[in-house]
Design a protein around this motif. Structure first.
Motif, PDB file in Angstrom:
ATOM      1  N   LYS A   4       0.875  -1.172   0.000  1.00 19.40           N
ATOM      2  CA  LYS A   4       0.000   0.000   0.000  1.00 19.40           C
ATOM      3  C   LYS A   4       0.916   1.226   0.000  1.00 19.40           C
ATOM      4  CE  LYS A   4      -1.891   0.984   4.014  1.00 19.40           C
ATOM      5  NZ  LYS A   4      -2.745   0.917   5.215  1.00 19.40           N
ATOM      6  N   TYR A   5       0.683   2.128  -0.922  1.00 22.09           N
ATOM      7  CA  TYR A   5       1.544   3.309  -1.070  1.00 22.09           C
ATOM      8  C   TYR A   5       0.694   4.574  -1.063  1.00 22.09           C
ATOM      9  CZ  TYR A   5       4.970  -0.036  -2.917  1.00 22.09           C
ATOM     10  OH  TYR A   5       5.828  -1.082  -3.082  1.00 22.09           O
ATOM     11  N   ARG A   6       1.362   5.684  -0.805  1.00 20.55           N
ATOM     12  CA  ARG A   6       0.774   7.000  -1.060  1.00 20.55           C
ATOM     13  C   ARG A   6       1.538   7.602  -2.237  1.00 20.55           C
ATOM     14  NH1 ARG A   6      -2.599   8.367   3.525  1.00 20.55           N
ATOM     15  NH2 ARG A   6      -2.201   6.843   5.161  1.00 20.55           N
ATOM     16  N   ILE A   7       0.912   8.540  -2.917  1.00 24.22           N
ATOM     17  CA  ILE A   7       1.487   9.045  -4.166  1.00 24.22           C
ATOM     18  C   ILE A   7       2.872   9.664  -3.945  1.00 24.22           C
ATOM     19  CG2 ILE A   7       0.283  11.282  -4.123  1.00 24.22           C
ATOM     20  CD1 ILE A   7       1.027   9.063  -7.240  1.00 24.22           C
ATOM     21  N   ASP A   8       3.085  10.295  -2.804  1.00 24.16           N
ATOM     22  CA  ASP A   8       4.393  10.919  -2.558  1.00 24.16           C
ATOM     23  C   ASP A   8       5.530   9.905  -2.567  1.00 24.16           C
ATOM     24  OD1 ASP A   8       3.625  13.488  -2.551  1.00 24.16           O
ATOM     25  OD2 ASP A   8       3.791  13.800  -0.376  1.00 24.16           O
TER      26      ASP A   8
END
Ligand code: THU
Length: 136
Positions: free
Chosen positions: A117-121
């Motif tokens: 799971k990632y965040r765009i940053d």
């Protein structure tokens, strides 16, 4: 949230099953959850003129926009690969256009389940986005 992820897994898997990848044989499905709670899907669509092919994320985001969505709350990408299928550079930029800092980008595998799971940053640091074009 568990229900949401399961919904995205199912939607992306349905799209994955329809992927058109006769050249790479690398099928990808994507599902986007927008600000209204609507889920939009896409799969990769290849072309005999190779550069004319498109990614699953591109299709899912296009579907979201055509349906009136303007914000990606979450996106899940699925496929079948030894390596996690993280979005290509161009798709990171496409996600960036409609993402917020808390938008979640889930990486899923048909055999191994949810891998990350990632965040765009994290995927596109110091990115160029809509704010860069707003005049001061
Ligand atoms: N592909 C996607 O659809 N999404 C990704 O995140 C990675 C790559 C597609 C493009 C092409 O049809 C195939 O996978 C092989 O690169």
């Amino acid at each position: 949230m568990k229900t949401t992820i399961n919904t995205l897994i199912q939607a992306a898997t349905d799209a994955y099953a329809h992927a058109y990848a006769p050249y790479s044989h690398f099928c990808v499905g994507a599902a986007v959850l927008d600000e209204a709670g609507t889920v939009h899907t896409g799969c990769n669509v290849e072309n005999a003129a190779y550069p004319s092919g498109s990614c699953a994320e591109e299709q899912a985001i296009g579907s979201m926009v055509a349906g009136g969505g303007r914000l990606i709350r979450a996106i899940l990408i699925t496929g079948l690969s030894d390596q996690p299928i993280t979005p290509c550079g161009a798709c990171r930029q496409r996600i960036r256009e409609f993402a917020q800092s808390d938008t979640l980008i889930y990486i899923h595998d048909q055999h191994r389940g949810t891998l990350g799971k990632y965040r765009i940053d994290a995927l596109l640091p110091d990115s160029f986005g809509p704010d860069n074009l707003s005049k001061s």
